[in-house]
Design a protein around this motif. Sequence first.
Motif, mmCIF file in Angstrom:
data_model
loop_
_atom_site.group_PDB
_atom_site.id
_atom_site.type_symbol
_atom_site.label_atom_id
_atom_site.label_comp_id
_atom_site.label_asym_id
_atom_site.label_seq_id
_atom_site.Cartn_x
_atom_site.Cartn_y
_atom_site.Cartn_z
ATOM 1 N N THR A 1 54.216 41.105 16.103
ATOM 2 C CA THR A 1 53.019 40.512 16.203
ATOM 3 C C THR A 1 52.454 41.098 17.815
ATOM 4 N N LEU A 2 53.191 40.720 18.889
ATOM 5 C CA LEU A 2 52.593 40.882 20.186
ATOM 6 C C LEU A 2 53.314 42.214 20.676
ATOM 7 N N SER A 3 53.837 43.077 19.693
ATOM 8 C CA SER A 3 54.544 44.418 20.285
ATOM 9 C C SER A 3 53.524 45.397 21.087
ATOM 10 N N PRO A 4 52.271 45.326 20.678
ATOM 11 C CA PRO A 4 51.225 46.245 21.113
ATOM 12 C C PRO A 4 51.211 45.687 22.756
ATOM 13 N N LEU A 5 51.747 44.638 23.163
ATOM 14 C CA LEU A 5 51.700 44.198 24.626
ATOM 15 C C LEU A 5 52.961 44.421 25.376
ATOM 16 N N GLU A 6 53.854 45.261 24.660
ATOM 17 C CA GLU A 6 55.040 45.553 25.332
ATOM 18 C C GLU A 6 54.955 46.361 26.578
ATOM 19 N N ARG A 7 54.171 47.223 26.459
ATOM 20 C CA ARG A 7 54.079 48.328 27.703
ATOM 21 C C ARG A 7 53.403 47.575 29.042
ATOM 22 N N HIS A 8 52.644 46.391 28.524
ATOM 23 C CA HIS A 8 52.048 45.554 29.737
ATOM 24 C C HIS A 8 52.991 44.539 30.219
ATOM 25 N N ARG A 9 54.214 44.471 30.042
ATOM 26 C CA ARG A 9 55.077 43.261 30.207
ATOM 27 C C ARG A 9 55.130 42.718 31.599
ATOM 28 N N TRP B 1 49.072 37.800 7.940
ATOM 29 C CA TRP B 1 48.629 37.258 9.049
ATOM 30 C C TRP B 1 49.176 37.733 10.436
ATOM 31 N N GLY B 2 50.333 38.007 10.486
ATOM 32 C CA GLY B 2 51.208 38.749 11.710
ATOM 33 C C GLY B 2 50.467 40.237 11.758
ATOM 34 N N SER B 3 50.526 40.775 10.621
ATOM 35 C CA SER B 3 49.623 42.334 10.781
ATOM 36 C C SER B 3 48.211 42.270 11.321
ATOM 37 N N TYR B 4 47.407 41.091 11.321
ATOM 38 C CA TYR B 4 46.143 40.865 11.662
ATOM 39 C C TYR B 4 46.181 40.524 13.242
ATOM 40 N N ASP B 5 47.093 39.603 13.540
ATOM 41 C CA ASP B 5 47.383 38.949 14.664
ATOM 42 C C ASP B 5 47.844 40.300 15.688
ATOM 43 N N GLN B 6 48.669 40.938 15.305
ATOM 44 C CA GLN B 6 48.825 42.253 15.789
ATOM 45 C C GLN B 6 47.756 43.270 16.232
ATOM 46 N N TRP B 7 46.882 43.507 15.012
ATOM 47 C CA TRP B 7 45.534 44.325 15.322
ATOM 48 C C TRP B 7 44.803 43.718 16.391
ATOM 49 N N LEU B 8 44.549 42.275 16.444
ATOM 50 C CA LEU B 8 43.958 41.759 17.519
ATOM 51 C C LEU B 8 44.808 42.007 18.981
ATOM 52 N N ALA B 9 45.950 41.802 18.977
ATOM 53 C CA ALA B 9 46.731 42.120 20.070
ATOM 54 C C ALA B 9 46.649 43.701 20.535
ATOM 55 N N ARG B 10 46.601 44.368 19.517
ATOM 56 C CA ARG B 10 46.181 45.939 19.922
ATOM 57 C C ARG B 10 44.838 46.155 20.509
ATOM 58 N N GLN B 11 43.762 45.453 20.291
ATOM 59 C CA GLN B 11 42.669 45.501 20.925
ATOM 60 C C GLN B 11 42.503 45.019 22.313
#
Length: 450
Positions: A84-92, A344-354
């Motif tokens: 879900t929050l994997s798009p934020l990994e590079r900002h850890r 739901w997780g896929s959409y949460d992931q999409w939001l996190a990507r934005q």
Amino acid sequence: MGKKSWHLDRRTFLKGLGVTCMLPYMEAMGAPLAKVGSVSEAPKRLCFVYFPNGVGLPPEGNPNHEQWNWFPIGEGKDYRFTKTLSPLERHRKEISILGGLSHPKSRRLLGHLAGDTWLTGGDLRGSEYKNNISVDQVAALHMAKHTRFPYLALSTDGGVGYKSRVSTLSFDPNGRPIPSEHRHREIFERYFAPGGGETSQLRRKSLQQEKKIVDLVLEDSKSLQSRLGQHDKMKLDEYMTSLNTVEEQIKRNEKWLNVPMKEFSADHINLNPNATVDPESYIRSSFDLMVLGMQTDITRVMTYMMAREDGMGFGENFPKLALGINKGHHAISHDKSLNHWQEWGSYDQWLARQFSYFLDKMKTTEDEFGPLIDNTLVLYGSACSSTHDAVNYPLVLAGGKNMGVKHGTYTKFDDHSPMSNLFVSMLHTMGIPVESFSDSTGKLDTNILG
């Protein structure tokens, strides 16, 4: 019927209303301006980004928990992101995940109602609507003297919505919603076009005309006030408060008129995105405008509501448009089908990507003090953990390295910890030493914000 002596002239009223609509609704304008255009130290900026309807939280033991739970697995520095929050990994190194926080007065509300209180901690229980000032406006009160505009309030839908389903995150000192803006080209022309799209001489003349209109309506209102019923007096008071803040902004614009904008390029910004066709472009264009606002230092306080609660507005269809899911966001949050958690997780992931895109832009865009993110404190999150559960808010705090913020952890706070304590700590980090905010009991018990 003949015109009464105490009637507001319709032409005058509409002109006055036009001024109100043309300029953003402003509060906290009373602070004296600093030396206009002067910059002696790195600015401190505050930003809030909101998404509705809570997040997917598959229970422990469910096969989807390790893959699609919004909150990470584990705690402290060794936490692991799910998909879900994997798009934020590079900002850890630039973010902290916060769990457990909520507003005490909102915990038993239907989750969607809590959206009105995300930045206020106000009281929507019972029949009365007792909201209060939002934390961004507290910051704007203290920081307005440094910039052309006290704040920027954006959303995907614009306006204020209505009680319990607002389309803005910002509330004035009386707890009234402040209209948000959402038309990208209009936002650009209002805040960034030199002279508002006019030459300095024309702009000065325009400001003088706007001031005359406001003065005229304010003068007419004095004789009208004593002749109205109680309800009409309240409505007129709200309108006149709006006009007073418009008048203050006109004065502010006059003082900044001859101060040149910082040089910038907006070639990369899509000023005509369509939320009903390409929601990703729409949201990212909003973020681009916010980054431009930071880069040019037109304001240091911003809010952005990515979508409204309860299936209202453009955001409900974003999952369909962006991911091809055959349900809207609110519908997904209520669905109980077999692939419910993945959707739901896929959409949460999409939001996190934005949101990750926003962080990327702040990291790669610099002003004279370095990357924007290092002097910007950002809170991303929602007002409920799952659809109707206004507890354990999903929150990501980002940025602020130059303010002493220490990131890199996932912290689970006690379920009774007031979210307003976080706001007090954030304000202190911004150099605004408030003693309390809303129902806070002190600063947040954390080393993240010092």
